[in-house]
Design a protein around this motif. Sequence first.
Motif, PDB file in Angstrom:
ATOM      1  N   UNK A  74     -73.723 -20.795  -7.596  1.00  0.00           N
ATOM      2  CA  UNK A  74     -74.015 -21.292  -8.939  1.00  0.00           C
ATOM      3  C   UNK A  74     -75.457 -21.041  -9.358  1.00  0.00           C
ATOM      4  N   UNK A  75     -76.272 -20.429  -8.476  1.00  0.00           N
ATOM      5  CA  UNK A  75     -77.688 -20.345  -8.763  1.00  0.00           C
ATOM      6  C   UNK A  75     -78.204 -19.012  -9.253  1.00  0.00           C
ATOM      7  N   UNK A  76     -77.419 -17.947  -9.151  1.00  0.00           N
ATOM      8  CA  UNK A  76     -77.907 -16.624  -9.522  1.00  0.00           C
ATOM      9  C   UNK A  76     -77.706 -16.405 -11.019  1.00  0.00           C
ATOM     10  N   UNK A  77     -78.708 -15.893 -11.737  1.00  0.00           N
ATOM     11  CA  UNK A  77     -78.651 -15.889 -13.199  1.00  0.00           C
ATOM     12  C   UNK A  77     -77.705 -14.869 -13.815  1.00  0.00           C
ATOM     13  N   UNK A  78     -77.181 -13.941 -13.037  1.00  0.00           N
ATOM     14  CA  UNK A  78     -76.450 -12.823 -13.641  1.00  0.00           C
ATOM     15  C   UNK A  78     -74.934 -12.943 -13.579  1.00  0.00           C
ATOM     16  N   UNK A  79     -74.418 -14.012 -12.987  1.00  0.00           N
ATOM     17  CA  UNK A  79     -72.971 -14.173 -12.898  1.00  0.00           C
ATOM     18  C   UNK A  79     -72.348 -14.244 -14.288  1.00  0.00           C
ATOM     19  N   UNK A  80     -72.962 -15.060 -15.173  1.00  0.00           N
ATOM     20  CA  UNK A  80     -72.425 -15.187 -16.528  1.00  0.00           C
ATOM     21  C   UNK A  80     -72.511 -13.870 -17.293  1.00  0.00           C
ATOM     22  N   UNK A  81     -73.570 -13.108 -17.050  1.00  0.00           N
ATOM     23  CA  UNK A  81     -73.710 -11.804 -17.711  1.00  0.00           C
ATOM     24  C   UNK A  81     -72.567 -10.896 -17.310  1.00  0.00           C
ATOM     25  N   UNK A  82     -72.252 -10.853 -16.040  1.00  0.00           N
ATOM     26  CA  UNK A  82     -71.161 -10.000 -15.562  1.00  0.00           C
ATOM     27  C   UNK A  82     -69.820 -10.476 -16.113  1.00  0.00           C
ATOM     28  N   UNK A  83     -69.653 -11.779 -16.246  1.00  0.00           N
ATOM     29  CA  UNK A  83     -68.451 -12.309 -16.893  1.00  0.00           C
ATOM     30  C   UNK A  83     -68.357 -11.822 -18.333  1.00  0.00           C
ATOM     31  N   UNK A  84     -69.497 -11.803 -19.012  1.00  0.00           N
ATOM     32  CA  UNK A  84     -69.518 -11.367 -20.410  1.00  0.00           C
ATOM     33  C   UNK A  84     -69.280  -9.862 -20.555  1.00  0.00           C
ATOM     34  N   UNK A  85     -69.388  -9.122 -19.465  1.00  0.00           N
ATOM     35  CA  UNK A  85     -68.998  -7.704 -19.487  1.00  0.00           C
ATOM     36  C   UNK A  85     -67.479  -7.544 -19.569  1.00  0.00           C
ATOM     37  N   UNK A  86     -66.765  -8.655 -19.392  1.00  0.00           N
ATOM     38  CA  UNK A  86     -65.310  -8.609 -19.427  1.00  0.00           C
ATOM     39  C   UNK A  86     -64.675  -8.613 -18.054  1.00  0.00           C
ATOM     40  N   UNK A  87     -65.404  -9.118 -17.054  1.00  0.00           N
ATOM     41  CA  UNK A  87     -64.905  -9.129 -15.682  1.00  0.00           C
ATOM     42  C   UNK A  87     -64.765 -10.563 -15.179  1.00  0.00           C
ATOM     43  N   UNK A  88     -63.780 -10.782 -14.337  1.00  0.00           N
ATOM     44  CA  UNK A  88     -63.714 -12.008 -13.556  1.00  0.00           C
ATOM     45  C   UNK A  88     -64.746 -11.873 -12.441  1.00  0.00           C
ATOM     46  N   UNK A  89     -65.556 -12.900 -12.251  1.00  0.00           N
ATOM     47  CA  UNK A  89     -66.571 -12.874 -11.197  1.00  0.00           C
ATOM     48  C   UNK A  89     -66.257 -13.988 -10.209  1.00  0.00           C
ATOM     49  N   UNK A  90     -66.104 -13.614  -8.950  1.00  0.00           N
ATOM     50  CA  UNK A  90     -65.847 -14.596  -7.897  1.00  0.00           C
ATOM     51  C   UNK A  90     -66.989 -14.540  -6.890  1.00  0.00           C
ATOM     52  N   UNK A  91     -67.612 -15.695  -6.645  1.00  0.00           N
ATOM     53  CA  UNK A  91     -68.810 -15.776  -5.807  1.00  0.00           C
ATOM     54  C   UNK A  91     -68.571 -16.785  -4.691  1.00  0.00           C
ATOM     55  N   UNK A  92     -68.254 -16.332  -3.496  1.00  0.00           N
ATOM     56  CA  UNK A  92     -68.016 -17.266  -2.394  1.00  0.00           C
ATOM     57  C   UNK A  92     -69.302 -17.898  -1.880  1.00  0.00           C
ATOM     58  N   UNK A  93     -69.192 -19.114  -1.387  1.00  0.00           N
ATOM     59  CA  UNK A  93     -70.286 -19.721  -0.638  1.00  0.00           C
ATOM     60  C   UNK A  93     -70.359 -19.036   0.711  1.00  0.00           C
ATOM     61  N   UNK A  94     -71.503 -18.448   1.014  1.00  0.00           N
ATOM     62  CA  UNK A  94     -71.679 -17.727   2.269  1.00  0.00           C
ATOM     63  C   UNK A  94     -72.409 -18.589   3.293  1.00  0.00           C
ATOM     64  N   UNK A  95     -72.431 -18.157   4.532  1.00  0.00           N
ATOM     65  CA  UNK A  95     -73.003 -18.981   5.595  1.00  0.00           C
ATOM     66  C   UNK A  95     -74.485 -19.265   5.387  1.00  0.00           C
TER      67      UNK A  95
END
Length: 281
Positions: A74-95
Amino acid sequence: MTSRAALLVLPIAALALGCSVAAAGEDGFTFEIDGETFTYTDANRSFDGRIVFPPGNGPFPAILFNHGQGGTPFGFPNVEVMRDWGAVVIAPTLTHVLGGATDPPNSGHTPENLARGIACVDALTGDSRIDPARFAVFGHSKGAYASIGHVGALGDRILVAGMSAGGVVPDVVGTQGSPPTITEASGVTAPFLMFHGNIDPAVAPQLSVNYVDFLIATDIPHQRIVYDVTDLSGNLQHNLHMTQTINDDMLLRLHGWFAQWGLFGTASPDLFADGFEDVEP
């Protein structure tokens, strides 16, 4: 030394999205979405993360997004931008999430992080809103290490990929560090775009040079963008997305790279036929 590339095979079950849970068979998994949070569970692991959908019914391309050390989905600023490109963005919690592992063997490219990325792609593959032929991967720093592992393990299931501040190490270094080795990257087939600062106190630029050498040897289309960050602080030399002008340029180039290799429609790879060398904006 046993390679961390030897992993459990993830089971697949029928999938239902929304605020519901997929029915889990004896060897199945559950995948629940509640707002922008998902939870994945199978017999071997349970983890959560963030998922965002563009408006409409699809089928959409999907981008697997991997956060860096001490970050969160939830902390990286570009996830919403990539969503607005028309893509589903899935970001797993990593170790290596904030408060999680920091030691090299348990952060970055690890069996668990590799399994989580594969699980995300498997889970979305069963959704009618997702085009299974249009998966991309992007990651930053230790998330870039994880991304190389995901792209290598998933092979031709990944159409195109990118990363910032990542790379590989020679096999002689061994598999107990955070970066993947060249052998661990050997399954990569997707065209790969790389961003790196000319100075990086966290991930030496040589690691992305190593990756370029591998991509040249395997004839995989690629481009490496190098930013002059000499006058920035050490944190900003590594976290390129935290400088607005650099972040804007990265997003522009990443969107173009994804588009030209077909993530958003018809591919035009010929536009990059002469672009497989380092670029200094």
